[in-house]
Design an enzyme around this catalytic site. Structure first.
Site, PDB file in Angstrom:
ATOM      1  CD  GLU A 286      -3.150   0.464   2.122  1.00  0.00           C
ATOM      2  OE1 GLU A 286      -4.214  -0.194   1.846  1.00  0.00           O
ATOM      3  OE2 GLU A 286      -2.924   0.446   3.285  1.00  0.00           O
ATOM      4  CG  HIS A 307       6.344 -29.871  -0.402  1.00  0.00           C
ATOM      5  ND1 HIS A 307       6.952 -31.078  -0.744  1.00  0.00           N
ATOM      6  CD2 HIS A 307       7.142 -29.513   0.454  1.00  0.00           C
ATOM      7  CE1 HIS A 307       8.066 -31.313   0.001  1.00  0.00           C
ATOM      8  NE2 HIS A 307       7.967 -30.268   0.783  1.00  0.00           N
ATOM      9  CE  LYS A 424     -12.009   2.610   1.310  1.00  0.00           C
ATOM     10  NZ  LYS A 424     -11.519   3.347   2.241  1.00  0.00           N
TER      11      LYS A 424
HETATM   12  O1  PA5 Z   1      -2.976   1.731   6.041  1.00  0.00           O
HETATM   13  C1  PA5 Z   1      -4.058   2.322   5.938  1.00  0.00           C
HETATM   14  O2  PA5 Z   1      -4.342   3.391   5.900  1.00  0.00           O
HETATM   15  C2  PA5 Z   1      -5.299   1.515   5.411  1.00  0.00           C
HETATM   16  O3  PA5 Z   1      -5.018   0.158   5.200  1.00  0.00           O
HETATM   17  C3  PA5 Z   1      -6.392   1.557   6.513  1.00  0.00           C
HETATM   18  O4  PA5 Z   1      -5.955   1.274   7.722  1.00  0.00           O
HETATM   19  C4  PA5 Z   1      -7.568   0.798   6.532  1.00  0.00           C
HETATM   20  O5  PA5 Z   1      -8.148   1.257   5.080  1.00  0.00           O
HETATM   21  C5  PA5 Z   1      -8.679   1.112   7.360  1.00  0.00           C
HETATM   22  O6  PA5 Z   1      -9.072   2.408   7.339  1.00  0.00           O
HETATM   23  P1  PA5 Z   1      -9.841   2.858   8.810  1.00  0.00           P
HETATM   24  O7  PA5 Z   1      -8.957   2.749  10.001  1.00  0.00           O
HETATM   25  O8  PA5 Z   1     -10.095   4.393   8.321  1.00  0.00           O
HETATM   26  O9  PA5 Z   1     -11.065   2.070   8.841  1.00  0.00           O
END
Ligand code: PA5
Length: 434
Positions: A286, A307, A424
C-alpha cells in the site's frame, strides 16, 4: 551482516546481483531520503508521526492501555477486534506470533470487520453464543464500510444481550480525535475511546492504541514490544548502510528492483509469522504500489510452500528477490524420537533421531537459500534468535523505516493510498449509496 536486538540482517546472497559498489552508489540517495523524512520535506510529511513514536511513548500511556485491558479481562471471555487493513493487521500479526492461544485470565481475541464474507462473520457470531464478550472497534476514518457493517451487527447483539447502557460499557472505540461517524457515535453513546494520532496512517499505527490496546487485552507485555522498537529506532537513526538495518534493507531491495527484480517474496519457516508477513505485504504494497511503481510483495511459508510455490521460485520467471525470515529457537523443544527396541529403521530416519525440529527447520532454511540462490534468486535474510515481543517491536519499526525510505527512492508518497478509493467508488455506486 547487521545484528540488533536478536535480529540479524544478512544481504550477502544478493551480492552477485547487486555489487558492493552498486550498493554504495545508492547510499547518497538513501541518506537524502532519510534526511527528507527527518526534516519533513517529502510528500506525505503530515503523516510522519510514526517516525519517532517509539521514543515518545511514556509509561503513563502504556499504563492507560493496560488498565483498560485489565477491565476487559474482568468482564468478558471474548474480545472482538473490529477493523480492516492497518486497523487490525498489526495487532493480529503480533498476537499470532506470540499468543496463538488465549492466556489464562485473558479474553480470547477474535477479529471481525476485515472483509464482507457472510460465512466468515457468521462463524465469529456463533462463537459469541453463550459467551460474555466485548468489542474494540478501530477505524481512523470512522467511515470504512467493512468494520462499520460488522460493528453495527455486534452492537445490536450487545444491546440485545446486556441492554443499552451495559452494551455501551462493553465497547471501546479507537478512532480520530474529532472526525468521522465512529467518533460521533462514541461521543453520543459514551464509549471508552482512544485516539489515533492525526499524523500516523493506518498501516503505521501498530505502536499506537490501534495495536497496543488489543495486544494488552490479550496479555502481551506491550512495554517489551515498545522496548524493542526503541532499540531499533536508535539503530535506524544513523546514515551508514553498514550499520543501519532499515537503510541496508531499503537500499538492497530497491537496488534489486531497479535491476528488474520487481517481486519480493518474504519466505518464513515459522507458521506463527504468517500474519506478520500479511502485515508486511500491506505495509509495503500500500505504501509503494502507486504511479506505475513498486515492488510487488508476496509471501510463502516454508517448508509447506516448498511443495507448491517452491517450484516457481526455483525455476520460474527470473524477476524475484526473496527475503527470508527465520527463527533459531521456537521455544518448543520437540525432537525426532529414536526408534524403539527392535525397530529396524524402516522409515530411514535414524540419522535424525534426537535432533530438534528447530535444527532440522534451520537446515531446511539454509538449504533452500542455497538452492534459490543457485536458481538466480537474490536472497536477503532476517534471522531471529527467537520470537519475542522485543524482536517483533524491532521488526515493526525496521520495516516501517525501510518502507519510508523505499518510497522516497521510488519517488512516490509512501503515506497515502489513493488507489484504494477506486474500488470503494465502484462498490458504493453499485450499492446505491446516497
Ligand atoms: O493503511 C491504511 O491507511 C489502510 O489500510 C487503513 O488502515 C484501512 O483502509 C482502514 O481504514 P480506517 O482505519 O480508516 O477504517
Amino acid at each position: 551482516m547487521i545484528e540488533i536486538g536478536g535480529i540479524r540482517l544478512d544481504t550477502s546472497d544478493t551480492r552477485e546481483f547487486l555489487s558492493e559498489s552498486e550498493l554504495a552508489d545508492l547510499a547518497p540517495r538513501v541518506a537524502r531520503a532519510a534526511t527528507e523524512l527527518a526534516e519533513g520535506t517529502s510528500p506525505g510529511a503530515e503523516f510522519l508521526g510514526w517516525l519517532d513514536l517509539p521514543a515518545g511513548i511514556d509509561a503513563e500511556e502504556l499504563a492507560s492501555y493496560n488498565e483498560s485491558a485489565a477491565r476487559m479481562a474482568s468482564d468478558c471471555e471474548i474480545c472482538v477486534v473490529v477493523g480492516i487493513g492497518g486497523s487490525y493487521l498489526g495487532a493480529r500479526a503480533v498476537l499470532d506470533a506470540l499468543v496463538p492461544d488465549p492466556l489464562p485470565g485473558r479474553p480470547e481475541i477474535l477479529f471481525a470487520g476485515n472483509g464482507l464474507c457472510a460465512a466468515t462473520f457468521d462463524r465469529t457470531l456463533k462463537r459469541l453464543e453463550d459467551r460474555d464478550f466485548r468489542v474494540i472497534v478501530i477505524s481512523k476514518s470512522g467511515t470504512t464500510l467493512e468494520p462499520a457493517v460488522a460493528f453495527r451487527q455486534l452492537r445490536s447483539l450487545l444491546v440485545q444481550r446486556y441492554g443499552r447502557a451495559d452494551a455501551a460499557r462493553r465497547i471501546t472505540a479507537i478512532t480520530d480525535r474529532s472526525r468521522g461517524a465512529l467518533r460521533q457515535l462514541a461521543t453520543e453513546e459514551e464509549y471508552e475511546t482512544f485516539v489515533i494520532p492525526d499524523d500516523v496512517g493506518g498501516r503505521f499505527s501498530v505502536l499506537t492504541p490501534v495495536g497496543l490496546l488489543p495486544l494488552a487485552a490479550a496479555g502481551v507485555p506491550i512495554e517489551k514490544l515498545i522496548a524493542g522498537a526503541r532499540t531499533m529506532h536508535t539503530a535506524c537513526a544513523g546514515r551508514d548502510l553498514e550499520t543501519n538495518p532499515a537503510h541496508r534493507y531499503a537500499a538492497t531491495r530497491i537496488g534489486l528492483y531497479e535491476k528488474g527484480f520487481t517481486t519480493e517474496v518474504m519466505s518464513s519457516f515459522h507458521g506463527g509469522l504468517q500474519t506478520l508477513q500479511e502485515w508486511w505485504k500491506q505495509l509495503f504494497g500500500e505504501s509503494e504500489g502507486k504511479g506505475g511503481q513498486g515492488i510487488f510483495p508476496a509471501s510463502t511459508v516454508f517448508t509447506t510452500d516448498l511443495h507448491s510455490l517452491g517450484q516457481y521460485i526455483q525455476d520460474g520467471r527470473r524477476d524475484l528477490q526473496e527475503t527470508f525470515i527465520c527463527v533459531r529457537d521456537s521455544g518448543r523443544p520437540l525432537t525426532v524420537p529414536s526408534g524403539g527396541e527392535g525397530d529396524a529403521n524402516l522409515d530411514g530416519l535414524d540419522y535424525l533421531a534426537g535432533r530438534s525440529l528447530d535444527e532440522i527447520n534451520w537446515k531446511a532454511y539454509e538449504g533452500t537459500r542455497k538452492a534459490h540462490l543457485s536458481g538466480g534468486v537474490p536472497c536477503s535474510a532476517f534471522e531471529l534468535d527467537a520470537v519475542t515481543p522485543e524482536v517483533l517491536g524491532g521488526l515493526i519499526y525496521l520495516f516501517e523505516k525501510a518502507v519510508g525510505i523505499g518510497g522516497r527512492l521510488l519517488n512516490v508518497n509512501p503515506f497515502d493510498q489513493p488507489g484504494v478509493e477506486t474500488y470503494k467508488q465502484e462498490m458504493f455506486r453499485l450499492l446505491g449509496k446516497p
